[in-house]
Design a protein around this motif. Structure first.
Motif, mmCIF file in Angstrom:
data_model
loop_
_atom_site.group_PDB
_atom_site.id
_atom_site.type_symbol
_atom_site.label_atom_id
_atom_site.label_comp_id
_atom_site.label_asym_id
_atom_site.label_seq_id
_atom_site.Cartn_x
_atom_site.Cartn_y
_atom_site.Cartn_z
ATOM 1 N N LEU A 96 0.793 -1.117 -0.025
ATOM 2 C CA LEU A 96 0.050 -0.011 -0.126
ATOM 3 C C LEU A 96 0.838 1.238 0.135
ATOM 4 C CD1 LEU A 96 -2.668 -0.973 2.423
ATOM 5 C CD2 LEU A 96 -3.109 -0.680 0.145
ATOM 6 N N TYR A 97 2.012 1.225 0.820
ATOM 7 C CA TYR A 97 2.763 2.311 0.760
ATOM 8 C C TYR A 97 3.533 2.453 -0.481
ATOM 9 C CZ TYR A 97 7.112 5.099 1.810
ATOM 10 O OH TYR A 97 8.100 6.049 1.823
ATOM 11 N N GLU A 98 3.986 1.708 -1.101
ATOM 12 C CA GLU A 98 4.799 1.557 -2.206
ATOM 13 C C GLU A 98 3.774 2.133 -3.629
ATOM 14 O OE1 GLU A 98 6.777 -2.065 -2.852
ATOM 15 O OE2 GLU A 98 8.189 -1.655 -1.501
ATOM 16 N N SER A 99 2.487 1.478 -3.484
ATOM 17 C CA SER A 99 1.312 1.946 -4.441
ATOM 18 C C SER A 99 1.138 3.701 -4.266
ATOM 19 C CB SER A 99 0.432 1.233 -4.293
ATOM 20 O OG SER A 99 -0.234 1.078 -3.259
ATOM 21 N N ARG A 100 1.599 4.268 -3.247
ATOM 22 C CA ARG A 100 1.431 5.686 -3.003
ATOM 23 C C ARG A 100 0.080 6.006 -2.475
ATOM 24 N NH1 ARG A 100 5.523 8.723 -5.044
ATOM 25 N NH2 ARG A 100 6.997 7.644 -6.697
ATOM 26 N N HIS A 101 -0.142 5.207 -1.467
ATOM 27 C CA HIS A 101 -1.517 5.481 -0.693
ATOM 28 C C HIS A 101 -1.511 6.757 0.260
ATOM 29 C CE1 HIS A 101 -3.346 2.170 -2.744
ATOM 30 N NE2 HIS A 101 -4.476 2.273 -1.788
ATOM 31 N N LEU A 102 -0.243 7.122 0.508
ATOM 32 C CA LEU A 102 0.005 8.282 1.673
ATOM 33 C C LEU A 102 0.009 9.559 0.728
ATOM 34 C CD1 LEU A 102 0.757 8.752 4.475
ATOM 35 C CD2 LEU A 102 3.018 8.842 3.917
ATOM 36 N N ILE A 168 7.530 7.185 7.397
ATOM 37 C CA ILE A 168 8.619 7.850 8.214
ATOM 38 C C ILE A 168 9.687 6.973 8.423
ATOM 39 C CG2 ILE A 168 9.065 8.658 10.453
ATOM 40 C CD1 ILE A 168 5.981 9.030 10.941
ATOM 41 N N GLU A 169 9.738 5.626 8.432
ATOM 42 C CA GLU A 169 10.701 4.560 8.421
ATOM 43 C C GLU A 169 11.649 4.872 7.182
ATOM 44 O OE1 GLU A 169 13.342 1.375 7.619
ATOM 45 O OE2 GLU A 169 11.264 1.762 6.478
ATOM 46 N N ASN A 170 10.883 4.919 6.114
ATOM 47 C CA ASN A 170 11.614 5.103 4.637
ATOM 48 C C ASN A 170 12.301 6.544 4.715
ATOM 49 O OD1 ASN A 170 12.447 4.319 2.167
ATOM 50 N ND2 ASN A 170 10.556 5.001 1.137
ATOM 51 N N MET A 171 11.836 7.613 5.223
ATOM 52 C CA MET A 171 12.539 8.649 5.177
ATOM 53 C C MET A 171 13.712 8.777 5.893
ATOM 54 S SD MET A 171 12.600 11.875 4.215
ATOM 55 C CE MET A 171 11.329 12.316 3.246
ATOM 56 N N LEU A 177 10.356 9.823 0.721
ATOM 57 C CA LEU A 177 8.920 9.777 1.088
ATOM 58 C C LEU A 177 8.037 9.619 -0.129
ATOM 59 C CD1 LEU A 177 7.122 9.534 3.446
ATOM 60 C CD2 LEU A 177 6.791 11.953 3.376
ATOM 61 N N LEU A 178 7.440 8.465 -0.304
ATOM 62 C CA LEU A 178 6.671 8.139 -1.450
ATOM 63 C C LEU A 178 5.344 8.700 -1.178
ATOM 64 C CD1 LEU A 178 7.688 4.385 -2.529
ATOM 65 C CD2 LEU A 178 8.512 6.549 -3.380
ATOM 66 N N LEU A 179 4.817 9.765 -1.955
ATOM 67 C CA LEU A 179 3.435 10.302 -1.769
ATOM 68 C C LEU A 179 2.783 9.990 -2.904
ATOM 69 C CD1 LEU A 179 4.191 13.556 0.105
ATOM 70 C CD2 LEU A 179 3.680 11.527 1.096
#
Length: 227
Positions: A96-102, A168-171, A177-179
């Motif tokens: 979900l994070y890699e598919s830019r849900h943030l 946050i961990e990726n940053m 940060l994948l947005l």
């Protein structure tokens, strides 16, 4: 007691107790008296059922998270201990994070705590939820809250909180940060041909030329009867 009240006052009192407002004045008075005799039918107060909120700093103190933002040293081990997720569920959150849900992430530092606010997109519908997380100076999550039904309280463990934590961990680890990308972030490609022409050049004399159309008379003069 209630017989001297007006109908509007009776209905306001019944509305506070979550009771029905139907019937005449005598019915309303009787309903209130029954509520008093049965101690309001042991209904808990609304204040007891309210969702506890986190004490957050002012919105003006939040700043967008970028590569220059100083964040606590959050790692994946801390996230696993806080969420208590299985590896399969963690893999789902990472996708979900890699598919830019943030959609957005901002941070505010108050004392030894770092408050992180983000907006996460819902999986199936075009909705977004506000997520708040508190990190201590060591990077351990201390509290979290989400607007989704599963994220109530001050210790939310929903997937939207997990997506923000992995962001946050990726940053912290890679300064990335994948947005979700907006339309202006992508280079327009409408003028680029989809397929390249691989044929041989065509000579000028082989170009198709439109034939000159003679003047066309729908009614020739010879067919028109003279009057």
């Amino acid at each position: 007691m209630y017989s001297n009240w007006r109908i509007k006052e009776l209905k306001d009192e019944l509305r506070k107790r979550g009771a029905s407002l139907r019937g005449k004045k005598a019915d309303l008075v009787e309903r209130l008296e029954l509520y008093d005799q049965n101690f309001n039918f042991d209904r808990p107060d609304k204040a007891d059922n309210e969702d506890p909120k986190m004490q957050l700093p002012l919105s003006e103190t939040y700043r967008d998270i970028n590569s220059n933002t100083i964040l606590p040293p959050l790692d994946k081990t801390m996230i696993r201990h806080y969420l208590c997720y299985t590896q399969k569920k963690i893999d789902t959150v990472v996708r979900l994070y890699e598919s830019r849900h943030l959609l957005m992430a901002r941070a505010s530092v108050v004392g030894d705590n770092t408050f992180v606010k983000g907006y996460c997109r819902k999986t199936m519908k075009s909705l977004q939820y506000e997520v708040d997380i508190v990190l201590n100076i060591n990077g351990n999550p201390e509290a979290s809250h989400c607007e989704c039904p599963a994220g109530s309280g001050t210790n939310a463990l929903c997937k939207h909180v997990a997506v923000l934590l992995f962001g946050i961990e990726n940053m912290v680890r890679e300064k990335i940060l994948l947005l979700q990308e907006v339309c202006t972030q992508k280079l327009q490609q409408f003028h680029v041909p989809k397929k390249l022409y691989t044929g041989t050049p065509v000579k000028v004399e082989k170009f198709y030329r439109r034939k000159s159309n003679p003047i066309f008379e729908p009614y020739p003069l010879k067919n028109i009867k003279k009057i």
